[in-house]
Design a protein around this motif. Sequence first.
Motif, PDB file in Angstrom:
ATOM      1  N   ASN A 153       0.839  -1.203   0.000  1.00 38.39           N
ATOM      2  CA  ASN A 153       0.000   0.000   0.000  1.00 38.39           C
ATOM      3  C   ASN A 153       0.880   1.261   0.000  1.00 38.39           C
ATOM      4  O   ASN A 153       0.616   2.222  -0.712  1.00 38.39           O
ATOM      5  CB  ASN A 153      -0.905  -0.036   1.239  1.00 38.39           C
ATOM      6  N   GLU A 183     -13.874   5.037  -8.443  1.00 37.12           N
ATOM      7  CA  GLU A 183     -12.636   4.412  -8.938  1.00 37.12           C
ATOM      8  C   GLU A 183     -11.619   4.227  -7.809  1.00 37.12           C
ATOM      9  O   GLU A 183     -10.426   4.465  -7.995  1.00 37.12           O
ATOM     10  CB  GLU A 183     -12.027   5.242 -10.075  1.00 37.12           C
ATOM     11  N   ILE A 184     -12.085   3.806  -6.661  1.00 36.75           N
ATOM     12  CA  ILE A 184     -11.195   3.591  -5.516  1.00 36.75           C
ATOM     13  C   ILE A 184     -11.364   2.178  -4.958  1.00 36.75           C
ATOM     14  O   ILE A 184     -10.442   1.628  -4.380  1.00 36.75           O
ATOM     15  CB  ILE A 184     -11.436   4.655  -4.405  1.00 36.75           C
TER      16      ILE A 184
HETATM   17  C1  LIG Z   1      -8.181   6.080 -10.595  1.00 41.49           C
HETATM   18  S1  LIG Z   1      -7.825   7.329  -9.400  1.00 41.49           S
HETATM   19  C2  LIG Z   1      -9.431   8.066  -9.249  1.00 41.49           C
HETATM   20  C3  LIG Z   1      -9.364   9.466  -8.717  1.00 41.49           C
HETATM   21  C4  LIG Z   1     -10.726  10.168  -8.571  1.00 41.49           C
HETATM   22  N1  LIG Z   1     -11.661   9.398  -7.803  1.00 41.49           N
HETATM   23  C5  LIG Z   1     -11.311  10.463  -9.943  1.00 41.49           C
HETATM   24  O1  LIG Z   1     -12.043   9.613 -10.463  1.00 41.49           O
HETATM   25  O2  LIG Z   1     -11.027  11.548 -10.464  1.00 41.49           O
HETATM   26  C6  LIG Z   1      -7.710   6.387  -7.870  1.00 41.49           C
HETATM   27  C7  LIG Z   1      -7.375   7.252  -6.657  1.00 41.49           C
HETATM   28  O3  LIG Z   1      -7.376   6.433  -5.490  1.00 41.49           O
HETATM   29  C8  LIG Z   1      -6.364   6.906  -4.640  1.00 41.49           C
HETATM   30  N2  LIG Z   1      -6.025   5.832  -3.683  1.00 41.49           N
HETATM   31  C9  LIG Z   1      -5.528   4.603  -3.962  1.00 41.49           C
HETATM   32  N3  LIG Z   1      -5.344   3.922  -2.830  1.00 41.49           N
HETATM   33  C10 LIG Z   1      -5.764   4.733  -1.815  1.00 41.49           C
HETATM   34  C11 LIG Z   1      -5.793   4.595  -0.395  1.00 41.49           C
HETATM   35  N4  LIG Z   1      -5.334   3.493   0.204  1.00 41.49           N
HETATM   36  N5  LIG Z   1      -6.294   5.609   0.346  1.00 41.49           N
HETATM   37  C12 LIG Z   1      -6.726   6.753  -0.248  1.00 41.49           C
HETATM   38  N6  LIG Z   1      -6.680   6.954  -1.579  1.00 41.49           N
HETATM   39  C13 LIG Z   1      -6.202   5.954  -2.361  1.00 41.49           C
HETATM   40  C14 LIG Z   1      -5.230   7.268  -5.591  1.00 41.49           C
HETATM   41  O4  LIG Z   1      -4.287   8.143  -5.009  1.00 41.49           O
HETATM   42  C15 LIG Z   1      -6.004   7.906  -6.733  1.00 41.49           C
HETATM   43  O5  LIG Z   1      -6.146   9.283  -6.555  1.00 41.49           O
END
Ligand SMILES: C[S@@+](CC[C@H](N)C(=O)[O-])C[C@H]1O[C@@H](n2cnc3c(N)ncnc32)[C@H](O)[C@@H]1O
Length: 193
Positions: free
Chosen positions: A9, A120-121
């Motif tokens: 992570n 997308e998270i």
């Molecule tokens: C594909 S991007 C989507 C960003 C936003 N939701 C959008 O659609 O514009 C995935 C996001 O998840 C965040 N992310 C991934 N793992 C995470 C975690 N453990 N905690 C918080 N954010 C996380 C990444 O930094 C990234 O900004």
Amino acid sequence: MNTIDKFKNWQRKIRWNKQYRKGRWNSLRSDRERIRYETITKHINKYGKNNPDILDLGCGEGILFEHISNNNYNSFLGMDFSSVSIKKANKIKTDKSEFICEDIHSFVPNKKYDVIIFNEIFYYINETEKPNVLNIMKKHLKEDGVFIISIYREGHGCWNYFDNNNYQKLKFETITTDRAQTYWKIGAYKPIL
Ligand SMILES: C[S@@+](CC[C@H](N)C(=O)[O-])C[C@H]1O[C@@H](n2cnc3c(N)ncnc32)[C@H](O)[C@@H]1O
């Protein structure tokens, strides 16, 4: 999370920061992606109550927030573990919005929301932590609050958490684009208390 997963992570966070720094995700502002943000906004307006408090998990640079009219929400909190994306998001913050750097695995909101968004998270949440993260978010939904979830393509390991007796499915749709393999599944779900 075990130590190896914590390490992975952490590595992922470094990778996201590097990618945001290089502008790798500027494509999220393309016309093709616009329909995803617009669909989520439509669901917020339809299934969230008037003037909702909104929590955007994994908000990245705050692009979803850019699609929400200032008159259509009471408060907006975006969180993401990438300090680089949060710094960019903070450039568009208003007096009703805030962007904070937090990891979804340890984040506990300090108030309740009408709408909580997994845009997308969901696939980045560690498998063993998904029930825990969902429980915490459920506790921070107001009565009649809704989850809105968007996942690229099929979203294996996501929909089974929502398509069960614990949730009422308010809406589920597949958003397609002019590119065959570029599509999203977007759902709005209300926990059954
Ligand atoms: C594909 S991007 C989507 C960003 C936003 N939701 C959008 O659609 O514009 C995935 C996001 O998840 C965040 N992310 C991934 N793992 C995470 C975690 N453990 N905690 C918080 N954010 C996380 C990444 O930094 C990234 O900004």
